[in-house]
Design a protein around this motif. Structure first.
Motif, PDB file in Angstrom:
ATOM      1  N   ARG A  67      17.591  54.910  21.249  1.00 34.09           N
ATOM      2  CA  ARG A  67      17.343  54.123  22.454  1.00 34.09           C
ATOM      3  C   ARG A  67      15.948  53.476  22.412  1.00 34.09           C
ATOM      4  O   ARG A  67      15.805  52.299  22.764  1.00 34.09           O
ATOM      5  CB  ARG A  67      17.524  55.049  23.681  1.00 34.09           C
ATOM      6  CG  ARG A  67      17.294  54.420  25.034  1.00 34.09           C
ATOM      7  CD  ARG A  67      18.164  53.233  25.330  1.00 34.09           C
ATOM      8  NE  ARG A  67      19.584  53.462  25.243  1.00 34.09           N
ATOM      9  CZ  ARG A  67      20.495  52.520  25.497  1.00 34.09           C
ATOM     10  NH1 ARG A  67      20.113  51.308  25.836  1.00 34.09           N
ATOM     11  NH2 ARG A  67      21.776  52.791  25.393  1.00 34.09           N
ATOM     12  N   ILE A 119      24.507  51.217  16.619  1.00 34.27           N
ATOM     13  CA  ILE A 119      23.236  50.794  17.215  1.00 34.27           C
ATOM     14  C   ILE A 119      23.114  49.262  17.173  1.00 34.27           C
ATOM     15  O   ILE A 119      22.544  48.657  18.094  1.00 34.27           O
ATOM     16  CB  ILE A 119      22.025  51.492  16.554  1.00 34.27           C
ATOM     17  CG1 ILE A 119      20.784  51.285  17.440  1.00 34.27           C
ATOM     18  CG2 ILE A 119      21.762  51.018  15.154  1.00 34.27           C
ATOM     19  CD1 ILE A 119      19.599  52.123  17.033  1.00 34.27           C
ATOM     20  N   TYR A 120      23.670  48.632  16.172  1.00 34.16           N
ATOM     21  CA  TYR A 120      23.665  47.159  16.147  1.00 34.16           C
ATOM     22  C   TYR A 120      24.479  46.615  17.333  1.00 34.16           C
ATOM     23  O   TYR A 120      24.109  45.620  17.947  1.00 34.16           O
ATOM     24  CB  TYR A 120      24.235  46.640  14.819  1.00 34.16           C
ATOM     25  CG  TYR A 120      23.173  46.410  13.751  1.00 34.16           C
ATOM     26  CD1 TYR A 120      22.316  47.429  13.370  1.00 34.16           C
ATOM     27  CD2 TYR A 120      23.025  45.177  13.133  1.00 34.16           C
ATOM     28  CE1 TYR A 120      21.345  47.220  12.397  1.00 34.16           C
ATOM     29  CE2 TYR A 120      22.061  44.954  12.163  1.00 34.16           C
ATOM     30  CZ  TYR A 120      21.218  45.983  11.796  1.00 34.16           C
ATOM     31  OH  TYR A 120      20.259  45.776  10.837  1.00 34.16           O
ATOM     32  N   GLN A 153      25.039  48.203  20.195  1.00 36.90           N
ATOM     33  CA  GLN A 153      24.279  48.481  21.421  1.00 36.90           C
ATOM     34  C   GLN A 153      23.132  47.473  21.573  1.00 36.90           C
ATOM     35  O   GLN A 153      22.864  46.989  22.674  1.00 36.90           O
ATOM     36  CB  GLN A 153      23.722  49.902  21.378  1.00 36.90           C
ATOM     37  CG  GLN A 153      24.795  50.978  21.495  1.00 36.90           C
ATOM     38  CD  GLN A 153      24.234  52.381  21.270  1.00 36.90           C
ATOM     39  OE1 GLN A 153      23.211  52.553  20.608  1.00 36.90           O
ATOM     40  NE2 GLN A 153      24.913  53.384  21.810  1.00 36.90           N
ATOM     41  N   LEU A 154      22.464  47.184  20.462  1.00 28.10           N
ATOM     42  CA  LEU A 154      21.359  46.226  20.509  1.00 28.10           C
ATOM     43  C   LEU A 154      21.873  44.840  20.910  1.00 28.10           C
ATOM     44  O   LEU A 154      21.259  44.148  21.739  1.00 28.10           O
ATOM     45  CB  LEU A 154      20.668  46.165  19.140  1.00 28.10           C
ATOM     46  CG  LEU A 154      19.513  45.173  18.992  1.00 28.10           C
ATOM     47  CD1 LEU A 154      18.386  45.489  19.982  1.00 28.10           C
ATOM     48  CD2 LEU A 154      18.962  45.200  17.567  1.00 28.10           C
ATOM     49  N   ILE A 205      16.027  50.194  20.503  1.00 29.18           N
ATOM     50  CA  ILE A 205      16.641  49.085  21.260  1.00 29.18           C
ATOM     51  C   ILE A 205      15.653  48.555  22.300  1.00 29.18           C
ATOM     52  O   ILE A 205      15.486  47.334  22.459  1.00 29.18           O
ATOM     53  CB  ILE A 205      17.957  49.556  21.927  1.00 29.18           C
ATOM     54  CG1 ILE A 205      18.988  49.879  20.841  1.00 29.18           C
ATOM     55  CG2 ILE A 205      18.500  48.505  22.884  1.00 29.18           C
ATOM     56  CD1 ILE A 205      20.231  50.564  21.349  1.00 29.18           C
ATOM     57  N   GLN A 206      14.974  49.464  22.965  1.00 28.89           N
ATOM     58  CA  GLN A 206      14.005  49.038  23.982  1.00 28.89           C
ATOM     59  C   GLN A 206      12.852  48.259  23.348  1.00 28.89           C
ATOM     60  O   GLN A 206      12.409  47.239  23.881  1.00 28.89           O
ATOM     61  CB  GLN A 206      13.478  50.258  24.742  1.00 28.89           C
ATOM     62  CG  GLN A 206      14.519  50.798  25.707  1.00 28.89           C
ATOM     63  CD  GLN A 206      14.122  52.100  26.360  1.00 28.89           C
ATOM     64  OE1 GLN A 206      13.298  52.843  25.829  1.00 28.89           O
ATOM     65  NE2 GLN A 206      14.708  52.384  27.509  1.00 28.89           N
ATOM     66  N   ALA A 234      22.476  44.776  24.578  1.00 24.08           N
ATOM     67  CA  ALA A 234      21.220  44.758  25.332  1.00 24.08           C
ATOM     68  C   ALA A 234      20.598  43.364  25.317  1.00 24.08           C
ATOM     69  O   ALA A 234      20.126  42.874  26.353  1.00 24.08           O
ATOM     70  CB  ALA A 234      20.248  45.785  24.755  1.00 24.08           C
ATOM     71  N   ALA A 289      14.137  44.769  22.400  1.00 24.79           N
ATOM     72  CA  ALA A 289      14.382  43.951  23.596  1.00 24.79           C
ATOM     73  C   ALA A 289      13.067  43.554  24.257  1.00 24.79           C
ATOM     74  O   ALA A 289      12.892  42.392  24.652  1.00 24.79           O
ATOM     75  CB  ALA A 289      15.272  44.712  24.570  1.00 24.79           C
TER      76      ALA A 289
END
Lengths: 262, 281
Positions: free
Chosen positions: A248, A53-54, A56-57, A251-252, A60, A255
């Motif tokens: 998800r 997840i890091y 993916q973040l 992350i959203q 993003a 962001a």
């Protein structure tokens, strides 16, 4: 939010810091960086569970034009040092070194730090010395004694877990460790004293502890508008000890928050 | 020990950490160059390995004099996709080839030992079948199959223990409840294929070390089971098998992990000695 593919070339593995002891991955933005974000990892097994997840973040945020640095503290991940050598004060010093490295590479002075669990606690402690412009904290650990008690209990459950071991292991075989990682007495003492002060910079707190968990968020001095609740993350579920933490919505939320003008 | 981070591979899509011994033997003929050790991902855990096993292993081997590379296969950990249209098996072989090329450029070694746990062992097996640069492999909880001996050892104690009957019934209920849930697992190769593969590796002169843990007691529960699975293969001089009944599948306890590292180091120094250390194969 539109997630664009980040060119692999823009994701650079590197060693930095004094003696080149710290491992990091720098995610360069497509053009000139508007913001810089330092991702502070949790410790121990939570770091491994959060690796995906890091990443993916970081992708993003880089796609949004931000420069991002992920890194491992001394004694963690690919950085130098053994797991038993992880030291709280060194983690904070490493975070300062990582912030300096991010500023140097991105030419952006204002750095926002993100951290999950103890990564959030470390970012909080390092906020003043590292001159962070803001913080995003995901379920930070604010009560060291309670955290130690929970990890001790998990370790005790683990050694007798019939899904893992054919026969229960004696306490001595599991002593001095937390879910797969050797822990020094010094780190235990350092965490026992953990009582973070109110946040010194603008912050967003992401709460995914679930309905039953205690929430000492008022210690941070944040207004309710700075706390967002997400669906529960199974941080302490022994059955999922080796499963990645993915979200998800997290992350959203990060962001969206960082996209806002400072 | 010096570690260096690399982005490498035919599409520049792979990330790995090369570890170099502090001292390199001088004026050593190529045939006596130390082998390079390549560590493959265990499942989806990134290159540091479960509980940092791969970091501890590569650093231990660097201290013994072996150059190492722990890296992420395509789309695992920090590695990206190569953009090629290939089967996963072909991707794994190409990625491992890229990893060997990198370590050869960095350390000068031309022969390699692959190390893999679980799916990493399956991937190491696949690469070892075909790549001529592979001189040996360490398969951790690699291929194994239930045998008549397994069923006897597994079932007999249950027949005389009422608590086990109760647990068996409870597990049946759990299995029934879980039926219909998706299962994500790599399908294992048939036993005759694996037997032929292992025999082929030994015929080519590869040295093999197979270590099984107590964590796979659903299908492996005794040191003799390798012989039960693969017959007289176990008598070939190039193969070594071991069973650590106490340890779990991912070596979560530090003491178990150290025991595993001791075993791998012992096997490696015996079968691929560092010139000048006095070990001979």
């Amino acid at each position: 939010m539109t997630l664009m593919a980040t060119p692999l070339e823009a994701e650079r593995p590197l060693y930095f810091g004094e003696g080149g002891e710290l491992f990091g991955l720098y995610h360069a933005p497509g053009g000139r960086a508007g913001k810089a974000v330092l991702l502070c990892a949790p410790l121990g097994q939570e770091q491994i569970r959060c690796h995906r997840i890091y990443r993916q973040l970081a992708h993003a945020l880089a796609a949004e034009g931000m420069a991002v640095l992920r890194f491992d503290y001394y004694g963690c991940g690919d950085s130098a040092g053994a797991s038993a050598e992880v030291d709280w004060l060194r983690c904070i010093a490493d975070t300062q070194a990582a912030a300096a490295e991010l500023r140097r590479r991105s030419s952006v002075a204002q750095v926002v730090a993100f951290g999950a669990r103890l990564g959030g606690s470390i970012a909080l402690e390092a906020a003043s010395p590292a001159h962070f412009a803001g913080l995003v904290l995901w379920d930070p650990v604010l009560d060291g004694d309670a955290y130690i008690a929970r990890l001790d209990a998990l370790q005790d459950e683990l050694r007798v877990d019939p899904k893992r071991f054919g026969a229960p292991r004696p306490p001595a075989a599991a002593a001095g460790q937390w879910t797969g990682f050797a822990v020094s007495d010094r780190l235990r003492r350092q965490l026992a004293g953990l009582r973070p002060a109110p946040v010194p910079v603008p912050a967003l707190l992401l709460d995914s502890l679930g309905p039953a968990a205690p929430r000492p968020w008022d210690r941070l001095g944040l207004g309710a508008e700075r706390v967002r609740t997400l669906s529960a993350t199974p941080w302490d579920d022994l059955a999922r000890l080796e499963q990645a933490i993915l979200s998800r919505p997290l992350i959203q939320a990060v962001a969206n928050h960082l996209r806002e003008p400072a | 020990m010096r570690e260096q981070a690399f982005r490498f591979g035919r599409a520049h899509h792979l990330v790995g950490i090369a570890g170099m011994p502090d001292r390199r033997p001088a004026n050593v003929p190529e045939a006596l160059e130390p082998v390079g050790v390549i560590v493959l991902n265990a499942g989806l855990v990134h290159r540091i390995g479960p509980f940092r096993l791969h970091v501890e292993l590569t650093r231990r081997l660097n201290a013994c004099g072996y150059p190492t590379l722990r890296f992420d296969l395509s789309t695992v950990g920090d590695s990206g996709a190569s953009g090629e249209s290939r089967t996963r098996t072909a991707q794994v072989c190409a990625d491992a080839g890229d990893a060997m090329d990198l370590l050869q450029r960095q350390a000068g070694c031309s022969r390699f030992v692959l190390v893999g746990l679980c799916s990493g062992a399956q991937n190491a097996h696949t690469v070892a079948c075909t790549d001529a640069k592979v001189a040996g492999a360490v398969f951790l909880d690699g291929y194994a199959y239930r045998t008549a001996g397994f069923h006897l050892r597994h079932t007999l104690p249950k027949l005389v223990d009422p608590r086990r009957w109760w647990r068996l019934l409870a597990r049946r209920r759990q299995v029934a409840a879980a039926r219909g849930e998706p299962v994500f697992a790599v399908e294992r190769l048939p036993r005759p294929v694996v037997r032929a593969d292992l025999a082929g590796m030994l015929d080519r002169g590869l040295r093999l070390c197979l270590i099984y843990s107590g964590g796979i007691n659903r299908y492996f529960n005794h040191a003799s089971q390798f012989r039960e699975c693969f017959g007289r293969l176990v008598e070939r001089p190039g193969i070594c098998t071991a069973f650590d009944r106490e340890a779990d599948h991912t070596y979560v306890l530090a003491g178990d992990r150290q025991r595993l590292l001791d075993s791998i180091e012992r096997w490696l120094t015996l079968n691929f000695p560092i010139p000048g250390t006095g070990h001979s194969p």
